[in-house]
Motif scaffolding. Structure first.
Motif, short mmCIF file in Angstrom:
data_model
loop_
_atom_site.label_atom_id
_atom_site.label_comp_id
_atom_site.label_asym_id
_atom_site.label_seq_id
_atom_site.Cartn_x
_atom_site.Cartn_y
_atom_site.Cartn_z
N ALA A 118 0.84 -1.20 0.00
CA ALA A 118 0.00 0.00 0.00
C ALA A 118 0.88 1.25 0.00
O ALA A 118 1.97 1.26 0.58
N ALA A 119 0.37 2.28 -0.63
CA ALA A 119 1.11 3.54 -0.69
C ALA A 119 1.19 4.17 0.71
O ALA A 119 0.22 4.16 1.46
N SER A 120 2.35 4.71 1.02
CA SER A 120 2.53 5.39 2.31
C SER A 120 1.85 6.75 2.26
O SER A 120 1.45 7.22 1.19
N ARG A 121 1.75 7.41 3.40
CA ARG A 121 1.18 8.76 3.43
C ARG A 121 1.97 9.70 2.52
O ARG A 121 1.39 10.52 1.81
N GLY A 122 3.29 9.57 2.59
CA GLY A 122 4.14 10.42 1.75
C GLY A 122 3.87 10.20 0.27
O GLY A 122 3.79 11.15 -0.50
N GLU A 123 3.71 8.93 -0.13
CA GLU A 123 3.42 8.63 -1.54
C GLU A 123 2.06 9.18 -1.94
O GLU A 123 1.90 9.72 -3.02
N ARG A 124 1.08 9.04 -1.04
CA ARG A 124 -0.26 9.57 -1.35
C ARG A 124 -0.23 11.09 -1.47
O ARG A 124 -0.85 11.66 -2.36
N LEU A 125 0.53 11.76 -0.60
CA LEU A 125 0.64 13.21 -0.67
C LEU A 125 1.33 13.63 -1.97
O LEU A 125 0.88 14.55 -2.66
N ARG A 126 2.43 12.93 -2.34
CA ARG A 126 3.12 13.24 -3.59
C ARG A 126 2.20 13.02 -4.79
O ARG A 126 2.18 13.83 -5.71
N SER A 127 1.43 11.94 -4.75
CA SER A 127 0.50 11.66 -5.87
C SER A 127 -0.57 12.75 -5.97
O SER A 127 -0.88 13.22 -7.06
N TRP A 128 -1.10 13.15 -4.81
CA TRP A 128 -2.12 14.21 -4.80
C TRP A 128 -1.53 15.50 -5.38
O TRP A 128 -2.14 16.14 -6.23
N TYR A 129 -0.33 15.86 -4.92
CA TYR A 129 0.31 17.09 -5.38
C TYR A 129 0.61 17.00 -6.88
O TYR A 129 0.34 17.93 -7.63
N PHE A 130 1.15 15.87 -7.31
CA PHE A 130 1.53 15.72 -8.72
C PHE A 130 0.29 15.76 -9.61
O PHE A 130 0.32 16.38 -10.67
N ASP A 131 -0.81 15.13 -9.19
CA ASP A 131 -2.05 15.19 -9.97
C ASP A 131 -2.52 16.63 -10.14
O ASP A 131 -2.91 17.06 -11.22
N ARG A 132 -2.50 17.38 -9.04
CA ARG A 132 -2.90 18.80 -9.09
C ARG A 132 -1.92 19.60 -9.96
O ARG A 132 -2.33 20.48 -10.71
N LEU A 133 -0.64 19.30 -9.81
CA LEU A 133 0.38 20.01 -10.57
C LEU A 133 0.19 19.82 -12.06
O LEU A 133 0.23 20.78 -12.84
N VAL A 134 -0.05 18.59 -12.49
CA VAL A 134 -0.24 18.30 -13.92
C VAL A 134 -1.49 19.01 -14.43
O VAL A 134 -1.47 19.61 -15.51
N ALA A 135 -2.57 18.98 -13.67
CA ALA A 135 -3.80 19.65 -14.09
C ALA A 135 -3.58 21.16 -14.16
O ALA A 135 -4.02 21.82 -15.11
N ARG A 136 -2.87 21.71 -13.20
CA ARG A 136 -2.63 23.16 -13.17
C ARG A 136 -1.65 23.57 -14.28
O ARG A 136 -1.77 24.66 -14.83
N ALA A 137 -0.70 22.71 -14.59
CA ALA A 137 0.29 23.02 -15.63
C ALA A 137 -0.37 23.24 -16.98
O ALA A 137 0.15 24.00 -17.81
N ALA A 138 -1.52 22.63 -17.20
CA ALA A 138 -2.21 22.77 -18.48
C ALA A 138 -2.84 24.15 -18.65
O ALA A 138 -3.10 24.57 -19.79
N VAL A 139 -3.05 24.88 -17.54
CA VAL A 139 -3.76 26.16 -17.64
C VAL A 139 -2.99 27.32 -17.01
O VAL A 139 -3.44 28.45 -17.07
N ASP A 140 -1.84 27.07 -16.44
CA ASP A 140 -1.09 28.11 -15.73
C ASP A 140 0.33 28.17 -16.27
O ASP A 140 1.07 27.19 -16.21
#
Length: 159
Positions: free
Chosen positions: A89-111
């Motif tokens: 299972a993903a650790s808290r750190g991995e889940r946080l990185r995944s959450w941040y990276f998902d937001r980053l990729v979505a934001r990169a498309a418009v910012d």
């Protein structure tokens, strides 16, 4: 010893770090590894008698490996959502990185600010720390994800 590397042997390119071709980073990592090897040689890999100093190959291999860190961590992070269900299972750190990276990729498309930082890191032109600059983090975390553009832009960077 079984599996031992011959003295003086340094792997560069795919033998040192093989990446999935879809990432488009293999040649860049190979070139950066070659530069790291050249820098290690220039920094004094020679003994007075013309041979290589003891431990040279190991230090050169570490230098080559460091050049692949960003590409490797990016690839591993991108593949995590596809890990088998029965894997660790993903650790808290991995889940946080995944959450941040998902937001980053979505934001990169418009910012533009986030997009420029993302492109620089993915193209290995900048270290991953660039994605943690306050201007990028604040835009990624605090601004709405927003929908991406309806159509591809006609210009990458307006003139």
């Amino acid at each position: 010893a079984p599996g031992a590397v011959p003295d003086g042997f340094v792997a560069v390119g795919d033998p040192a770090c093989s990446l999935h071709p879809v990432s488009g980073q293999g040649m860049s990592v190979a070139a950066m590894g070659a530069l790291a090897l050249r820098e290690t040689l220039a920094a004094g890999g020679d003994e007075a008698d013309g041979g290589r100093r003891p431990g040279f190959a190991a230090s050169a291999q570490r230098a080559v490996a460091r050049t692949a860190d960003t590409a490797w961590l990016t690839a591993v992070g991108a593949d995590r959502p596809y890990a088998a269900q029965d894997s660790t299972a993903a650790s808290r750190g991995e889940r946080l990185r995944s959450w941040y990276f998902d937001r980053l990729v979505a934001r990169a498309a418009v910012d533009r600010t986030v997009g420029a930082a993302f492109r620089d890191v993915v193209s290995l032109s900048a270290p991953p720390a660039r994605l943690m600059r306050p201007s990028v983090v604040l835009r990624t975390v605090l601004m709405p994800r927003g929908a991406g553009p309806a159509a591809p832009p006609r210009e990458v960077e307006p003139g």
